[in-house]
Design a protein around this motif. Sequence first.
Motif, short mmCIF file in Angstrom:
data_model
loop_
_atom_site.label_atom_id
_atom_site.label_comp_id
_atom_site.label_asym_id
_atom_site.label_seq_id
_atom_site.Cartn_x
_atom_site.Cartn_y
_atom_site.Cartn_z
N ASN A 32 0.90 -1.09 0.01
CA ASN A 32 -0.01 -0.02 0.08
C ASN A 32 0.92 1.26 -0.16
O ASN A 32 2.03 1.19 0.49
N SER A 51 -4.40 1.43 -2.10
CA SER A 51 -4.26 -0.07 -1.78
C SER A 51 -3.43 -0.61 -3.03
O SER A 51 -2.71 0.32 -3.95
N SER A 103 -4.80 -4.99 2.02
CA SER A 103 -5.45 -3.69 1.71
C SER A 103 -6.93 -3.22 2.35
O SER A 103 -7.34 -2.19 2.00
N LEU A 106 -6.16 0.98 4.95
CA LEU A 106 -5.13 1.73 4.52
C LEU A 106 -4.71 2.53 5.60
O LEU A 106 -5.60 3.52 6.23
#
Length: 126
Positions: A32, A51, A103, A106
């Motif tokens: 990320n 992501s 992901s 975040l």
Amino acid sequence: VQLQAFGGGLVQAGGSLRLSCAASGRFFSRYNMGWFRQGPGKEREFVGSISRSGGRTNYSDSVKGRFTISRDNAKNTVHLEMNSLKPEDTAVYYCAADWAISSAVLATDLREYDYWGQGTQVTVSS
């Protein structure tokens, strides 16, 4: 992974600027990516993140609707498109990589990020 941010400069209020961050090393698509900034006399703060696939983004309230993050995993790059710039956006902007298990979340905390670029200066004049 090594990161290098570039594209900063001087722009008038209301203008636009596009920052880029080039990554070298392996497995870029597994990170990320985030953008942070540090204004004069201020702590480093979260700007936005994206992501691994690029399908999800997250922004701070101060830039939401004005800034857009994108990435190109084939070229190992991530971009920060900044529009409607304000003098308070003046800062050194950093890109960072987060080796995240997923992901789903975040990270907004800079301590979650594992690798950092050297920063690029953005100055917005009034």
